[in-house]
Design a protein around this motif. Structure first.
Motif, short mmCIF file in Angstrom:
data_model
loop_
_atom_site.label_atom_id
_atom_site.label_comp_id
_atom_site.label_asym_id
_atom_site.label_seq_id
_atom_site.Cartn_x
_atom_site.Cartn_y
_atom_site.Cartn_z
N VAL A 166 0.90 -1.16 0.00
CA VAL A 166 0.00 0.00 0.00
C VAL A 166 0.93 1.21 0.00
CG1 VAL A 166 -1.90 1.20 1.13
CG2 VAL A 166 -1.69 -1.29 1.35
N ARG A 167 1.17 1.74 -1.19
CA ARG A 167 2.25 2.73 -1.35
C ARG A 167 1.69 4.08 -1.75
NH1 ARG A 167 7.74 1.74 -4.95
NH2 ARG A 167 8.97 3.42 -4.00
N PRO A 168 1.97 5.11 -0.96
CA PRO A 168 1.50 6.45 -1.31
C PRO A 168 2.11 6.93 -2.63
CG PRO A 168 2.31 6.38 0.95
CD PRO A 168 2.72 5.09 0.31
N THR A 169 1.33 7.66 -3.39
CA THR A 169 1.83 8.22 -4.64
C THR A 169 1.19 9.57 -4.87
OG1 THR A 169 1.95 7.92 -7.04
CG2 THR A 169 0.04 6.98 -5.92
N LYS A 220 -5.05 7.84 -1.56
CA LYS A 220 -3.75 8.40 -1.94
C LYS A 220 -2.72 7.33 -2.27
CE LYS A 220 -3.60 10.33 2.06
NZ LYS A 220 -3.15 11.07 3.28
N SER A 221 -3.13 6.09 -2.37
CA SER A 221 -2.16 4.98 -2.49
C SER A 221 -2.47 4.05 -3.65
CB SER A 221 -2.14 4.17 -1.19
OG SER A 221 -1.88 4.96 -0.07
N ASP A 261 -3.04 3.36 4.22
CA ASP A 261 -3.21 4.60 3.45
C ASP A 261 -3.18 5.80 4.39
OD1 ASP A 261 -4.12 6.09 0.90
OD2 ASP A 261 -5.68 6.61 2.36
N PRO A 264 1.06 5.57 6.33
CA PRO A 264 1.88 4.74 5.43
C PRO A 264 3.02 4.02 6.13
CG PRO A 264 1.43 6.88 4.45
CD PRO A 264 0.97 6.96 5.88
N ALA A 268 6.82 6.97 -0.13
CA ALA A 268 6.01 7.42 -1.26
C ALA A 268 6.64 7.01 -2.58
CB ALA A 268 5.84 8.94 -1.21
#
Length: 276
Positions: A166-169, A220-221, A261, A264, A268
Motif C-alpha cells: 500500500v504505497r502512497p503516490t 492516496k495509495s 493509506d 503509510p 512514497a
C-alpha cells in the motif's frame, strides 16, 4: 471422610496421574525449527498438544466415571477438584523469516527502532488476515524481516513469495491496464464503493509458471498484492484471478488498506517524467 474413603480418593488420583504420564511418555521430541520451516513445526506441535489433551481428557473422564461408581465414595464427577482454566485462543505473532539483503539493499533492521516496531506491528496484523483470505495452496504465511511488504507462504516444501503493498503516490493516474497479451489473462472487478480492481495471471521466467496479482487505487495509495511461483518445482502461484478479486473486497483486507493509506508503512512512490 473415613480412612477407606481417603485411600480410595488417593488411589483414583494416582491412577489419573499415571495415565497422563503414560499418554505423553512416548511422544518424540520436536526438532528446533527456523525460517520457513518453523510454521510447519508449530502446526505439528499444536497437533501433538491437541492429541495429548484429548487423551488426557479421556483418561480423566474414565477415572471420574469409575470414581462415581465407587460405593460410598463421598465425591462425584467434580471431586478431582481441578477447575477448568480459560485458554487464550488469540493467535500469537510468529518470528519473521530472515532474508539477507542484496548488496546495497537495506532491510527493516536498518530502520529506527520505533519505525521498525510500527512496521512489524502492521505485518503482524496483516499475516492472519491474508492467511484467512488466500487459498490453502499458498500454505502457512509468515512475515519477513527484509521488507514490510514482503511475506512468504510455505506448503509441502514449496515457498511462495507474497508481496502486499500500500504505497502512497502523488499521482492520481492508475498506471495499470487490463491487457491480455503474451499469455496474460486479466479480469476486472470492483470494491464495494465501486473502485475498479484489476486481477491478472501472467507467465514468468521461461513461461512455464505463472504469477498472480491484483492492483487498484485507494485514496492516496496504489495497492497491490502478488503471489509468485515456486521456481525450483516449477509450480505456478496457487491462486486465481477470481480468488484475488474476492480477497480485495473482504472487509478485513480493506481495513488493512485503509490503515496503511492513513498511516503509510512504505515510502512514497516517485513518479518520474517520461524519458527520465
Amino acid at each position: 471422610m473415613n480412612n477407606t474413603e481417603d485411600l480410595d480418593h488417593a488411589s483414583s488420583l494416582l491412577l489419573v496421574r499415571d495415565a497422563m504420564n503414560r499418554t505423553t511418555a512416548d511422544l518424540p521430541a520436536l526438532p528446533d525449527l527456523s525460517g520457513p520451516a518453523r510454521a510447519q513445526g508449530l502446526r505439528r506441535r499444536a497437533r501433538v498438544r491437541a492429541a495429548i489433551g484429548g487423551g488426557v481428557l479421556t483418561v480423566v473422564a474414565v477415572a471420574v466415571a469409575g470414581a462415581v461408581a465407587l460405593p460410598d465414595s463421598g465425591w462425584g464427577a467434580t471431586g478431582i477438584g481441578v477447575a477448568a482454566q480459560p485458554s487464550d485462543s488469540r493467535p500469537q505473532p510468529q518470528p519473521p523469516v530472515h532474508l539477507e539483503p542484496s548488496p546495497g539493499e537495506s532491510s527493516m533492521a536498518d530502520l529506527p527502532a520505533d519505525e521498525r516496531a510500527r512496521q512489524e506491528q502492521f505485518q503482524n496484523r496483516a499475516v492472519p488476515v491474508l492467511q484467512g483470505l488466500l487459498p490453502e495452496g499458498v500454505g502457512t504465511l509468515q512475515r519477513t524481516d527484509l521488507s514490510v511488504r514482503l511475506y512468504q507462504g510455505t506448503k509441502d516444501g514449496k515457498t511462495f513469495t507474497v508481496v502486499f503493498s500500500v504505497r502512497p503516490t502523488g499521482s492520481d493516474t492508475d498506471p495499470r491496464t487490463c491487457l491480455e497479451v503474451k499469455g496474460r489473462t486479466c479480469k476486472k472487478g470492483a470494491l464495494p464503493d465501486g473502485t475498479e480492481v484489476i486481477a491478472s495471471t501472467s507467465p514468468v521466467n521461461d513461461g512455464d509458471v505463472t504469477e498472480s496479482r491484483i492492483f487498484f487505487r485507494y485514496n492516496k495509495s496504489n495497492v497491490s498484492l502478488s503471489v509468485s511461483p515456486h521456481d525450483a518445482s516449477h509450480t505456478s502461484a496457487p491462486v486465481t484471478n477470481d480468488q484475488l478479486l474476492t480477497l480485495a473486497k473482504a472487509p478485513a483486507f480493506l481495513d488493512l488498506v485503509k490503515s496503511a493509506d492513513a498511516e503509510p508503512v512504505e515510502e512514497a512512490q516517485k513518479i518520474l517524467p517520461a524519458g527520465e
